[in-house]
Design an enzyme around this catalytic site. Structure first.
Site, short mmCIF file in Angstrom:
data_model
loop_
_atom_site.label_atom_id
_atom_site.label_comp_id
_atom_site.label_asym_id
_atom_site.label_seq_id
_atom_site.Cartn_x
_atom_site.Cartn_y
_atom_site.Cartn_z
N ARG A 37 0.82 -1.22 0.00
CA ARG A 37 0.00 0.00 0.00
C ARG A 37 0.86 1.27 0.00
O ARG A 37 0.48 2.28 0.58
CB ARG A 37 -0.98 0.03 1.19
CG ARG A 37 -1.96 -1.13 1.22
CD ARG A 37 -2.99 -0.99 0.11
NE ARG A 37 -4.10 -1.91 0.29
CZ ARG A 37 -5.30 -1.56 0.74
NH1 ARG A 37 -5.55 -0.32 1.04
NH2 ARG A 37 -6.24 -2.45 0.87
N ARG A 41 -3.21 6.52 -0.12
CA ARG A 41 -3.65 7.62 0.73
C ARG A 41 -2.62 8.29 1.61
O ARG A 41 -2.87 9.38 2.10
CB ARG A 41 -4.83 7.15 1.61
CG ARG A 41 -6.09 6.98 0.80
CD ARG A 41 -7.18 6.32 1.60
NE ARG A 41 -6.74 5.01 2.05
CZ ARG A 41 -7.44 4.23 2.86
NH1 ARG A 41 -8.58 4.65 3.35
NH2 ARG A 41 -6.99 3.04 3.20
N ARG A 50 -6.81 12.34 -6.74
CA ARG A 50 -8.03 11.57 -6.56
C ARG A 50 -9.28 12.42 -6.35
O ARG A 50 -10.40 11.88 -6.32
CB ARG A 50 -7.87 10.61 -5.36
CG ARG A 50 -7.14 9.31 -5.64
CD ARG A 50 -7.94 8.38 -6.54
NE ARG A 50 -9.35 8.33 -6.21
CZ ARG A 50 -9.89 7.58 -5.26
NH1 ARG A 50 -9.14 6.80 -4.55
NH2 ARG A 50 -11.19 7.61 -5.03
N ASP A 86 -6.89 -2.69 -7.51
CA ASP A 86 -7.47 -3.29 -6.31
C ASP A 86 -7.82 -4.74 -6.60
O ASP A 86 -8.05 -5.11 -7.76
CB ASP A 86 -8.72 -2.53 -5.84
CG ASP A 86 -9.10 -2.96 -4.42
OD1 ASP A 86 -8.47 -2.49 -3.47
OD2 ASP A 86 -10.00 -3.81 -4.29
N TYR A 165 -15.09 -11.30 0.55
CA TYR A 165 -15.89 -10.11 0.17
C TYR A 165 -17.18 -10.52 -0.53
O TYR A 165 -18.25 -9.95 -0.26
CB TYR A 165 -15.07 -9.16 -0.72
CG TYR A 165 -14.01 -8.41 0.05
CD1 TYR A 165 -14.35 -7.42 0.96
CD2 TYR A 165 -12.66 -8.71 -0.11
CE1 TYR A 165 -13.38 -6.75 1.70
CE2 TYR A 165 -11.69 -8.05 0.61
CZ TYR A 165 -12.05 -7.07 1.51
OH TYR A 165 -11.09 -6.42 2.24
O1 1CP Z 1 0.47 0.53 -3.15
C1 1CP Z 1 -0.49 -0.23 -3.11
O2 1CP Z 1 -0.37 -1.36 -2.59
C2 1CP Z 1 -1.82 0.26 -3.63
C3 1CP Z 1 -2.58 -0.67 -4.50
C4 1CP Z 1 -3.61 -1.52 -3.75
C5 1CP Z 1 -3.48 -2.85 -3.37
C6 1CP Z 1 -2.25 -3.72 -3.49
C7 1CP Z 1 -4.91 -1.10 -3.40
C8 1CP Z 1 -5.48 0.25 -3.61
N1 1CP Z 1 -5.59 -2.18 -2.90
C9 1CP Z 1 -4.74 -3.25 -2.84
C10 1CP Z 1 -5.03 -4.62 -2.43
C11 1CP Z 1 -6.17 -4.86 -1.52
N2 1CP Z 1 -7.44 -4.35 -1.57
C12 1CP Z 1 -6.13 -5.83 -0.50
C13 1CP Z 1 -4.95 -6.68 -0.19
C14 1CP Z 1 -3.91 -5.91 0.54
C15 1CP Z 1 -4.17 -5.62 1.99
O3 1CP Z 1 -4.50 -6.58 2.73
O4 1CP Z 1 -4.04 -4.47 2.37
C16 1CP Z 1 -7.38 -5.83 0.13
C17 1CP Z 1 -7.82 -6.67 1.30
C18 1CP Z 1 -8.20 -4.90 -0.56
C19 1CP Z 1 -9.62 -4.60 -0.30
C20 1CP Z 1 -9.78 -3.15 -0.03
N3 1CP Z 1 -9.83 -2.23 -1.03
C21 1CP Z 1 -9.82 -2.49 1.21
C22 1CP Z 1 -9.77 -3.16 2.59
C23 1CP Z 1 -11.14 -3.21 3.19
C24 1CP Z 1 -11.25 -4.12 4.39
O5 1CP Z 1 -11.86 -5.19 4.26
O6 1CP Z 1 -10.70 -3.77 5.46
C25 1CP Z 1 -9.93 -1.13 0.93
C26 1CP Z 1 -10.02 0.00 1.91
C27 1CP Z 1 -9.94 -0.97 -0.50
C28 1CP Z 1 -9.96 0.27 -1.28
C29 1CP Z 1 -8.63 0.70 -1.74
N4 1CP Z 1 -7.75 -0.06 -2.48
C30 1CP Z 1 -6.63 0.66 -2.78
C31 1CP Z 1 -6.81 1.97 -2.21
C32 1CP Z 1 -5.82 3.11 -2.32
C33 1CP Z 1 -8.06 1.97 -1.57
C34 1CP Z 1 -8.71 3.14 -0.85
C35 1CP Z 1 -9.58 3.83 -1.83
C36 1CP Z 1 -10.18 5.06 -1.28
O7 1CP Z 1 -11.06 4.95 -0.44
O8 1CP Z 1 -9.74 6.13 -1.75
#
Ligand code: 1CP
Length: 380
Positions: A37, A41, A50, A86, A165
């Site tokens: 990540r 953010r 964004r 994502d 999910y």
């Molecule tokens: O640098 C990076 O790694 C960014 C790219 C990235 C990756 C690898 C994003 C962007 N998402 C992910 C993978 C991801 N998405 C995972 C596996 C990694 C981890 O465990 O952290 C998971 C579980 C998700 C699902 C997801 N998408 C969540 C978690 C929700 C939960 O169940 O707690 C969230 C908040 C998102 C949205 C998301 N994905 C990525 C970003 C930057 C965001 C936030 C978007 C926003 O609200 O602006």
């Protein structure tokens, strides 16, 4: 299948990078570092880009997705980029009603709770992705063209984390409906997992073919499972997901590191595959056994202990506790030095966090941490 000659692993651009050396089991002179990540953010330049956009629209805009993937590489001097996308993107592209709600995460239009729901979902044909993934391939190609010798890591969600999910309908703490379905309807569960493996595997393969130099499978929520459930009802689908990239190889000169034999002029290598989960200390060996090359370790198990559990022959990635990013620098520094020291027990080590960068992290701390890792591992 041998990767195209223009692929950065085949052309040699990234094959000798610190990251790829470490993923292939050779310890480079300086320990490579990147952060899960790292794009997103915690960066003001990301928040600026964004404004007024929806997460999934950004993921499908090649210029934006590429630019956001590059931001942390420019800023932090990390040893790899991770593709900005994502885990639910391939679900969206195959036709699932899913959106990403700001501050929450992926939310499904309809939870998949019964065997009839599974039949309805799996009627969506994964082969649709061959065309639908075009924006992802385009975004990866744009990012890779800018990254030069810095490798880009492609990623996908593991079938269980995606199923969590799909079945819960959104984020969940204990994934109880998913675990119920696994036992109440084993046939429907197997069908759901096989379909999800196909969808997420195609997403991962598209990224590698477009130029990603490594592939990481995130099974973020596998820590909710017992070892027995993981082995019987989840691991086969994760193996099926990575089978989509397992056959992809590139050729390097035989003089180039481990695996070389005296009489061969070249050696074939597979694109390295990393497998990571949260709270998966009990599952590390099984997570390696699905066919991964590298195991990502969360912050709960020290790397020397993780290495022992893995049998001492597997490159490890991890595992700075993300909570310590907000602690005073001397506290964080002592912890990072300890992680590096414990990582020395493994054949090779890629420093990372034990889970993603918290959104309120000061980005300057990450930049300073990269410098510390490079300096300490090089002997200062
Ligand atoms: O640098 C990076 O790694 C960014 C790219 C990235 C990756 C690898 C994003 C962007 N998402 C992910 C993978 C991801 N998405 C995972 C596996 C990694 C981890 O465990 O952290 C998971 C579980 C998700 C699902 C997801 N998408 C969540 C978690 C929700 C939960 O169940 O707690 C969230 C908040 C998102 C949205 C998301 N994905 C990525 C970003 C930057 C965001 C936030 C978007 C926003 O609200 O602006």
């Amino acid at each position: 299948m041998i990767l195209d000659a223009h692929h950065p692993l085949s052309s040699g651009l990234t094959a000798d990078s610190r990251l790829i050396q470490a993923y292939q089991g050779t310890r480079p002179a300086v320990t490579p570092v990147w952060f899960m990540r790292q794009a997103g953010r915690s960066l003001p330049e990301y928040r600026e880009l964004r404004v007024g956009t929806r997460m999934l629209d950004v993921c499908l805009d090649p210029e934006l997705a590429s630019e956001i993937s590059l931001q942390p590489v420019r800023r932090h001097n990390v040893d790899a980029g991770i593709f900005f996308s994502d885990i639910v993107v391939p679900l969206k592209l195959v036709g699932v009603d899913v959106s990403i709600v700001a501050g929450k995460g992926p939310v499904l239009g309809k939870a998949v709770r019964t065997s009839a729901d599974v039949d309805e979902l799996t009627a969506l044909d994964p082969a649709l992705l061959d065309d639908a993934l075009a924006p992802i391939s385009a975004a990866v190609a744009l990012a890779v063209a800018q990254l030069g010798s810095t490798p880009l890591i492609g990623f996908a969600g593991a079938p269980f984390t995606l199923a969590a999910y799909l079945v819960e309908g959104g984020p969940s703490k204990d994934h109880i409906h998913a675990r119920t379905l696994m036992h109440a309807e084993p046939e429907a569960w197997a069908k759901l997992m096989a379909w999800t493996a196909d969808v997420t595997g195609r997403f991962l393969r598209a990224q590698v073919l477009a130029g990603a130099s490594a592939a990481q499978l995130f099974d973020s929520w596998a820590g909710a499972l017992s070892l027995a459930d993981y082995a019987a009802s989840v691991a086969p689908a994760s193996a099926a997901a990575i089978a989509h990239v397992r056959d992809l190889t590139y050729t390097v000169p035989a003089s180039n590191g481990a695996g070389a034999t005296a009489d061969a002029e070249t050696v074939d290598r597979n694109v390295p595959i990393v497998h990571f989960g949260v709270g998966t200390g009990e599952l590390l060996k099984e997570m390696h056994n699905i066919g991964a090359d590298v195991v990502g370790v969360d912050y709960r198990v020290p790397l020397d202990e993780a290495n022992r559990r893995l049998g001492g022959a597997v490159p490890v990635q991890g595992n700075v506790d993300p909570a310590l990013l907000a602690a005073p620098w001397p506290v964080l520094e002592a912890h990072v030095r300890d992680v590096l020291e414990r990582g020395r027990s493994a054949p090779s080590h890629v420093l990372n966090l034990g889970h993603g960068v918290p959104p309120d992290t000061d980005p300057d701390v990450l930049t300073r941490l990269v410098g510390l890792v490079h300096d300490v591992s090089a002997g200062e």
